[in-house]
Write an enzyme that holds these catalytic residues in place. Sequence first.
Site, PDB file in Angstrom:
ATOM      1  N   ASP A 342       0.850  -1.174   0.000  1.00  0.00           N
ATOM      2  CA  ASP A 342       0.000   0.000   0.000  1.00  0.00           C
ATOM      3  C   ASP A 342       0.894   1.235   0.000  1.00  0.00           C
ATOM      4  O   ASP A 342       2.091   1.149   0.253  1.00  0.00           O
ATOM      5  CB  ASP A 342      -0.892  -0.040   1.251  1.00  0.00           C
ATOM      6  CG  ASP A 342      -1.984   1.003   1.204  1.00  0.00           C
ATOM      7  OD1 ASP A 342      -2.218   1.570   0.125  1.00  0.00           O
ATOM      8  OD2 ASP A 342      -2.602   1.251   2.254  1.00  0.00           O
ATOM      9  N   ASP A 612      -4.940  -3.560   5.181  1.00  0.00           N
ATOM     10  CA  ASP A 612      -5.325  -3.055   6.495  1.00  0.00           C
ATOM     11  C   ASP A 612      -6.815  -3.122   6.778  1.00  0.00           C
ATOM     12  O   ASP A 612      -7.235  -2.978   7.922  1.00  0.00           O
ATOM     13  CB  ASP A 612      -4.849  -1.609   6.677  1.00  0.00           C
ATOM     14  CG  ASP A 612      -5.409  -0.664   5.620  1.00  0.00           C
ATOM     15  OD1 ASP A 612      -6.186  -1.132   4.761  1.00  0.00           O
ATOM     16  OD2 ASP A 612      -5.069   0.531   5.644  1.00  0.00           O
TER      17      ASP A 612
END
Length: 873
Positions: A342, A612
């Site tokens: 990410d 996440d």
Amino acid sequence: MVAMTGGKRQPVSPEAAVPAAPHAGRAVPEDIPWRGLTEAEARTRLTRDGANDLPDAGRRSLVGIVGEVLREPMLALLLAGGAIYLVLGVMRDAAVLIMFAMLSVIITVVQEARTERVLEALRDLSSPRAEVIRDGRRRRIAGREVVRGDIVVLAEGDRVPADAIVRACHDLKVDESLLTGESAAVHKTASAAPEPGGVRPGGDGGFMIYSGTLIVRGQGVAETVATGVRTEIGRIGISLRTLEREPPRLRHQTVRLVRLMAVMGVTVSVAAGGLYGWLRGSWLDAALGGIALGMSMLPEELPVILTVFTAMGAWRISRVRVLTRRAAAIETLGSATVLCTDKTGTLTQNRMRVAEVWVPGCGAVGTQDAAALPLNAAYRNLAALGRLASSPHPFDPMEQAFHDFAGRLEAESLPPADLVRHYPLRPQLPAVVQVWRGADPADACTVAAKGAPEAIADLCRLDAAARGAMLAEVDRMAAGGMRVLGLARARAAADGLPGTANGFAFEFAGLAGLSDPLRAGVPEAIRQCRRAGIRVVMITGDYPETARAIAREAGLAADRAVSGAQIDRMSDPALAECLRTASVFARILPEQKSRIIAALKADGEIVAMTGDGVNDAPSLKAAHIGIAMGGRGTDVAREAASIVLLDDDFGSIVAAIALGRRIYDNIRKAIGFVLAVHVPVAGMALLPLVFGLPVILMPVHIAFLEMVIDPVCSLVFEAERSEDDVMARPPRPPEQPLVRGALTAWCLTQGLVAFALVGGIFLFAATQGLAENEVRALTFFSLVTAIVALILVNRSFGMALSRALDWRNPALAVVLVVVTAVLLTSLLWPWARELFRFGPLHGHDAAIVLATGASVLVGLEGLKLFWRKHLAG
């Protein structure tokens, strides 16, 4: 105390807590009624009620560990030798062998208990965390520390830590399938009830939430009423602990190797002992020699190596802020070829600030020019709108940035008093909408929206010209590395709110560009990945130009950014071809992440993936190595992952990969040493039986050597530092066996070289008329120095005599000092000399002993020139 339900305050029990979440560690504002327990009250309740966890059948007690050790074959052989001496009335030798057996048990139990303590610490780290309010401050604690009366703050993706009554909530929906088997999530409402009152799981509209269930939507505040075995899940007796002790593939290979060598050892020792007794007629020597030969051929250290190295390796990785939830991940780390990461918070610092704003008709201005902004009401209104579209007490860095921006401009919220309705972000509409009621109930409500510029444009129904102008500004701001959000406003009556956010008549307000600086160590970490043959791929939900700007700064190939929309139009072969060259993927949805992972795996890559959110769990499970964000990640993401990044730092991932390679290298070094060292030991136990010479190695000698080999394997090699090229070699093929042909051949070569020298010394001494005890002393001391040389040789796969003699491994220094002391004692103390049946060592004998070790060390280091390219990796 009072709780807030639907914007109104209602009385609740005195131990209630706080509504939406402030930043961790920030004091709860004075007007918020929930203060939570004090730390002193929490400690008292934790002592009284016990930890908030369930009995774990996976834990091994001390008695269980001792029981496992008592079943070890090596112990049986030691006791058999002791029994023979006991029957013969040789009490001293019997006592020493039994003492060695007890010492073996103690060493193994200490190692296993140490491993259990490490595993227990890792279990504590891997257990779900909980957000609680104590002393008026929000804290993140281990789930096992939650106590009755704690105020728990819950949000989408959290695992509920204990049974609790919902005191305030906002669009709260919970997956209770763990308890009810019902796949559909259920809505929850707030209640002032002091106790559960017999409420059971399941069904919409309930006010109880239960330990182990999952928040799938919304947020809430709850008061804990039951913990540990008193929870609903505790009564059912379900355990959620999933930490594995050993990687299955390595364990399977090791068990197979140990069984093979055990069968060979038993066969050879029985045959050789029987043959010696039949030919020489000395059945006592035959029995003792056979036992010694069996002990010398049994590599019982291998399972210890695997257990200790994987547990201690997971602990070492945790020290760089990376938690290994499944030990098999240590093995897989060294094989990773692609690292999908990410952007926000992993490559960047996740410290957002509003860097630039744009309002139609007013233009763009950087927020560092604070003097210019307050003069224009449009900018101040935009700042106030950003705050209204955020949580009142934000935890998210972007929402904190909007609050800080509004505070800097002293922008007043359009006089709202209560949050009436919250429309959360959805995959189909990446925007958040909040409805606020003013102080006068007769006034219309203020509606604030923020989200992806395209989504805000859709909500505002912008025409082509307005949309084009907006997107041009988005491209310009994103090219500067900013994350761009759109903002919009509307007015609505409180009693006629639409079911979805699309029902409002929004007016476009402008754009806000938020910057998030790159973490300082990221460029170097990416260079390390490149040297290690690992390709880094950025996958983000951010705008393509923003992603490209960060990628360029990080050192990734940023000539193009592939969008989620482009991926949707690609066939599987086209996507596979795209993934071979592209390194930046932007505007990616969770389901598109899963497709990217599947395509990489189908192309033969070993994929590590960060995530996440709740929707990232399928991707984390699909990847070979799932890496969850520990700081900002959800519990469900952490549970789906094999690795948890405790500080959300990309550099920690690279450090974990380097440590994973080091751990795997050290396992191979230790196993290589074990295989090599058993060749001269077994050879010297067998040689006298074959040539009909006096037996040199008795069970007491083999037991002493095992006392050297065991700690060397479990302490010395585990603590060895990384090879110099650990991050300069390509990833290891996942199907590569732990002990390859090249390593096996190298081990045999080492063992045969040591055996040839020691065996030659033995045969030469035996034919020179030396007394048997002098031959034994000379041979045994030469064997020990050869073993020390093998330890030094196996410290590194490369040709580096300086590395072999590097004393920066404290465990090695301790082992060598102890071995030297014991050897000197066996020579100088008459009782010990008689026990080991040693004669005196003369000056020239000592020279031969030292020359043996030096010859083995130098000779094998020279031979590494031909072997080293086959050994590493």
